[in-house]
Scaffold this motif. Structure first.
Motif, PDB file in Angstrom:
ATOM      1  N   MET A   1       0.842  -1.182   0.000  1.00 55.77           N
ATOM      2  CA  MET A   1       0.000   0.000   0.000  1.00 55.77           C
ATOM      3  C   MET A   1       0.888   1.246   0.000  1.00 55.77           C
ATOM      4  SD  MET A   1      -3.229   0.854   2.465  1.00 55.77           S
ATOM      5  CE  MET A   1      -4.441   0.060   1.448  1.00 55.77           C
ATOM      6  N   LYS A   2       0.619   2.163  -0.895  1.00 54.06           N
ATOM      7  CA  LYS A   2       1.377   3.412  -0.995  1.00 54.06           C
ATOM      8  C   LYS A   2       1.053   4.304   0.205  1.00 54.06           C
ATOM      9  CE  LYS A   2       3.160   2.413  -4.985  1.00 54.06           C
ATOM     10  NZ  LYS A   2       4.557   2.056  -5.098  1.00 54.06           N
ATOM     11  N   LYS A   3       2.056   5.030   0.665  1.00 47.91           N
ATOM     12  CA  LYS A   3       1.902   5.921   1.817  1.00 47.91           C
ATOM     13  C   LYS A   3       1.951   7.371   1.340  1.00 47.91           C
ATOM     14  CE  LYS A   3       5.463   4.133   3.555  1.00 47.91           C
ATOM     15  NZ  LYS A   3       6.676   3.883   4.321  1.00 47.91           N
ATOM     16  N   ILE A   4       0.823   8.054   1.487  1.00 48.60           N
ATOM     17  CA  ILE A   4       0.689   9.435   1.022  1.00 48.60           C
ATOM     18  C   ILE A   4       0.490  10.345   2.231  1.00 48.60           C
ATOM     19  CG2 ILE A   4      -0.586  11.012  -0.480  1.00 48.60           C
ATOM     20  CD1 ILE A   4       0.690   8.524  -1.924  1.00 48.60           C
ATOM     21  N   LEU A   5       1.209  11.441   2.262  1.00 53.19           N
ATOM     22  CA  LEU A   5       1.040  12.444   3.309  1.00 53.19           C
ATOM     23  C   LEU A   5       0.386  13.676   2.705  1.00 53.19           C
ATOM     24  CD1 LEU A   5       1.534  13.518   6.191  1.00 53.19           C
ATOM     25  CD2 LEU A   5       3.793  14.297   5.386  1.00 53.19           C
ATOM     26  N   THR A   6      -0.687  14.119   3.340  1.00 51.12           N
ATOM     27  CA  THR A   6      -1.348  15.367   2.942  1.00 51.12           C
ATOM     28  C   THR A   6      -1.070  16.410   4.008  1.00 51.12           C
ATOM     29  OG1 THR A   6      -3.112  14.180   1.803  1.00 51.12           O
ATOM     30  CG2 THR A   6      -3.541  16.478   2.376  1.00 51.12           C
ATOM     31  N   LEU A   7      -0.512  17.523   3.576  1.00 52.12           N
ATOM     32  CA  LEU A   7      -0.146  18.617   4.474  1.00 52.12           C
ATOM     33  C   LEU A   7      -1.074  19.801   4.249  1.00 52.12           C
ATOM     34  CD1 LEU A   7       3.704  18.409   3.905  1.00 52.12           C
ATOM     35  CD2 LEU A   7       2.436  17.606   5.922  1.00 52.12           C
ATOM     36  N   HIS A   8      -1.689  20.248   5.320  1.00 48.66           N
ATOM     37  CA  HIS A   8      -2.567  21.420   5.289  1.00 48.66           C
ATOM     38  C   HIS A   8      -1.899  22.515   6.105  1.00 48.66           C
ATOM     39  CE1 HIS A   8      -5.854  18.801   3.944  1.00 48.66           C
ATOM     40  NE2 HIS A   8      -5.680  18.047   5.002  1.00 48.66           N
ATOM     41  N   GLY A   9      -1.750  23.689   5.513  1.00 50.38           N
ATOM     42  CA  GLY A   9      -1.043  24.779   6.168  1.00 50.38           C
ATOM     43  C   GLY A   9      -1.914  25.733   6.945  1.00 50.38           C
ATOM     44  N   ALA A  37     -10.845   7.967   2.098  1.00 47.67           N
ATOM     45  CA  ALA A  37     -11.728   7.012   1.420  1.00 47.67           C
ATOM     46  C   ALA A  37     -11.248   6.751  -0.005  1.00 47.67           C
ATOM     47  CB  ALA A  37     -13.160   7.535   1.420  1.00 47.67           C
ATOM     48  N   LEU A  38     -10.893   7.814  -0.738  1.00 56.45           N
ATOM     49  CA  LEU A  38     -10.387   7.635  -2.093  1.00 56.45           C
ATOM     50  C   LEU A  38      -9.059   6.888  -2.059  1.00 56.45           C
ATOM     51  CD1 LEU A  38     -10.587   8.064  -5.131  1.00 56.45           C
ATOM     52  CD2 LEU A  38      -9.479  10.310  -4.802  1.00 56.45           C
ATOM     53  N   GLY A  39      -8.210   7.230  -1.125  1.00 57.72           N
ATOM     54  CA  GLY A  39      -6.941   6.530  -0.990  1.00 57.72           C
ATOM     55  C   GLY A  39      -7.151   5.038  -0.799  1.00 57.72           C
ATOM     56  N   GLN A  40      -8.070   4.681   0.056  1.00 53.97           N
ATOM     57  CA  GLN A  40      -8.359   3.268   0.291  1.00 53.97           C
ATOM     58  C   GLN A  40      -8.814   2.584  -0.997  1.00 53.97           C
ATOM     59  OE1 GLN A  40     -11.429   2.397   3.263  1.00 53.97           O
ATOM     60  NE2 GLN A  40     -10.009   0.905   4.137  1.00 53.97           N
ATOM     61  N   GLN A  41      -9.674   3.246  -1.767  1.00 54.31           N
ATOM     62  CA  GLN A  41     -10.140   2.690  -3.051  1.00 54.31           C
ATOM     63  C   GLN A  41      -8.979   2.478  -4.019  1.00 54.31           C
ATOM     64  OE1 GLN A  41     -13.113   5.206  -4.820  1.00 54.31           O
ATOM     65  NE2 GLN A  41     -14.350   5.256  -2.963  1.00 54.31           N
ATOM     66  N   LEU A  42      -7.986   3.376  -3.952  1.00 54.44           N
ATOM     67  CA  LEU A  42      -6.872   3.349  -4.894  1.00 54.44           C
ATOM     68  C   LEU A  42      -5.641   2.615  -4.354  1.00 54.44           C
ATOM     69  CD1 LEU A  42      -7.128   7.050  -6.166  1.00 54.44           C
ATOM     70  CD2 LEU A  42      -8.011   4.977  -7.269  1.00 54.44           C
ATOM     71  N   GLY A  43      -5.766   2.028  -3.162  1.00 50.90           N
ATOM     72  CA  GLY A  43      -4.654   1.267  -2.602  1.00 50.90           C
ATOM     73  C   GLY A  43      -3.589   2.107  -1.934  1.00 50.90           C
ATOM     74  N   ALA A  44      -4.006   3.207  -1.328  1.00 54.30           N
ATOM     75  CA  ALA A  44      -3.054   4.096  -0.660  1.00 54.30           C
ATOM     76  C   ALA A  44      -3.551   4.441   0.737  1.00 54.30           C
ATOM     77  CB  ALA A  44      -2.865   5.378  -1.468  1.00 54.30           C
ATOM     78  N   ALA A  45      -2.622   4.492   1.664  1.00 50.38           N
ATOM     79  CA  ALA A  45      -2.928   4.972   3.014  1.00 50.38           C
ATOM     80  C   ALA A  45      -2.625   6.466   3.039  1.00 50.38           C
ATOM     81  CB  ALA A  45      -2.077   4.238   4.037  1.00 50.38           C
ATOM     82  N   VAL A  46      -3.632   7.268   3.339  1.00 48.92           N
ATOM     83  CA  VAL A  46      -3.473   8.720   3.332  1.00 48.92           C
ATOM     84  C   VAL A  46      -3.470   9.228   4.765  1.00 48.92           C
ATOM     85  CG1 VAL A  46      -4.444  10.927   2.587  1.00 48.92           C
ATOM     86  CG2 VAL A  46      -4.622   8.914   1.097  1.00 48.92           C
ATOM     87  N   LYS A  69       7.789   8.387   2.841  1.00 47.09           N
ATOM     88  CA  LYS A  69       6.471   8.559   2.209  1.00 47.09           C
ATOM     89  C   LYS A  69       6.629   8.432   0.698  1.00 47.09           C
ATOM     90  CE  LYS A  69       4.068   9.428   5.945  1.00 47.09           C
ATOM     91  NZ  LYS A  69       3.128   8.449   6.486  1.00 47.09           N
ATOM     92  N   ASP A  70       5.612   7.864   0.056  1.00 44.35           N
ATOM     93  CA  ASP A  70       5.663   7.669  -1.394  1.00 44.35           C
ATOM     94  C   ASP A  70       5.329   8.931  -2.168  1.00 44.35           C
ATOM     95  OD1 ASP A  70       6.305   4.801  -1.575  1.00 44.35           O
ATOM     96  OD2 ASP A  70       4.417   4.582  -0.491  1.00 44.35           O
ATOM     97  N   ALA A  71       4.505   9.800  -1.582  1.00 50.44           N
ATOM     98  CA  ALA A  71       4.138  11.068  -2.230  1.00 50.44           C
ATOM     99  C   ALA A  71       3.585  12.010  -1.167  1.00 50.44           C
ATOM    100  CB  ALA A  71       3.101  10.853  -3.330  1.00 50.44           C
ATOM    101  N   VAL A  72       3.611  13.294  -1.493  1.00 49.35           N
ATOM    102  CA  VAL A  72       3.105  14.325  -0.593  1.00 49.35           C
ATOM    103  C   VAL A  72       2.187  15.248  -1.367  1.00 49.35           C
ATOM    104  CG1 VAL A  72       3.757  16.354   0.785  1.00 49.35           C
ATOM    105  CG2 VAL A  72       5.101  14.242   0.960  1.00 49.35           C
ATOM    106  N   LEU A  73       1.024  15.516  -0.782  1.00 54.78           N
ATOM    107  CA  LEU A  73       0.131  16.579  -1.256  1.00 54.78           C
ATOM    108  C   LEU A  73       0.309  17.732  -0.288  1.00 54.78           C
ATOM    109  CD1 LEU A  73      -3.273  14.699  -1.745  1.00 54.78           C
ATOM    110  CD2 LEU A  73      -1.464  15.032  -3.414  1.00 54.78           C
ATOM    111  N   ILE A  74       0.359  18.945  -0.791  1.00 54.07           N
ATOM    112  CA  ILE A  74       0.469  20.093   0.108  1.00 54.07           C
ATOM    113  C   ILE A  74      -0.406  21.243  -0.357  1.00 54.07           C
ATOM    114  CG2 ILE A  74       2.558  20.964  -1.046  1.00 54.07           C
ATOM    115  CD1 ILE A  74       3.381  22.008   1.845  1.00 54.07           C
ATOM    116  N   ASN A  75      -1.189  21.747   0.590  1.00 54.55           N
ATOM    117  CA  ASN A  75      -1.849  23.034   0.464  1.00 54.55           C
ATOM    118  C   ASN A  75      -1.306  23.835   1.629  1.00 54.55           C
ATOM    119  OD1 ASN A  75      -3.419  25.296   0.465  1.00 54.55           O
ATOM    120  ND2 ASN A  75      -5.371  24.231   0.268  1.00 54.55           N
ATOM    121  N   ALA A  76      -0.337  24.648   1.374  1.00 56.92           N
ATOM    122  CA  ALA A  76       0.330  25.397   2.437  1.00 56.92           C
ATOM    123  C   ALA A  76      -0.391  26.687   2.774  1.00 56.92           C
ATOM    124  CB  ALA A  76       1.778  25.687   2.042  1.00 56.92           C
TER     125      ALA A  76
END
Length: 146
Positions: A1-9, A37-46, A69-76
């Protein structure tokens, strides 16, 4: 399972209360729930993280590097336009980074048109409200090797 980090600023904990014309009425918790929920559908832990502290944001980015982490989303938030400290922390990462914004930053005040992260992120998604995050997750996952 891919590991995704979402960062909210900074100030993003106020989604749902702050400026509904720009950001709608969705809360940060609702965004996080949709992402997971979308991450789970796509095989990623968010994993989602929000802070109003620039230092805490840099420390969480450093930890993401250590954790692999495999990828990072950021809204700073507003830091997007001037935080070289966060930019330098992000530049340490070796995984894809996707910048997201709920509003179209290019159609707003002039100072919001420039992102100090733009030259180090894989891409930017903005202007689609909470869907910007979901599109960003899809983009981040598509940037990963199979």
């Amino acid at each position: 399972m891919k590991k995704i980090l979402t960062l909210h600023g900074v100030n993003l904990n106020m989604f749902g209360k702050r400026d509904p014309k720009q950001y709608g009425t969705v809360t940060l918790q609702e965004i996080d729930t949709r992402l997971q929920a979308l991450g789970q559908q796509l095989g990623a832990a968010v994993e989602c993280f929000q802070t109003n502290s620039e230092a805490a944001m840099c420390e969480r980015i450093h930890a993401a590097f250590t954790e692999g982490k495999d990828a990072v989303l950021i809204n700073a938030g507003a830091w997007t336009h001037y935080s070289y400290a966060i930019r330098d922390a992000l530049d340490i990462l070796t995984c894809p980074i996707v910048e997201v914004h709920m509003s179209n930053i290019h159609a707003r005040e002039e100072f919001r048109h420039h992102s100090v992260f733009a030259d180090i992120v894989r891409g930017q998604i903005c202007g689609f409200g909470a869907d910007s995050y979901l599109l960003g997750l899809r983009a981040a996952l598509s940037a990963l090797p199979e």
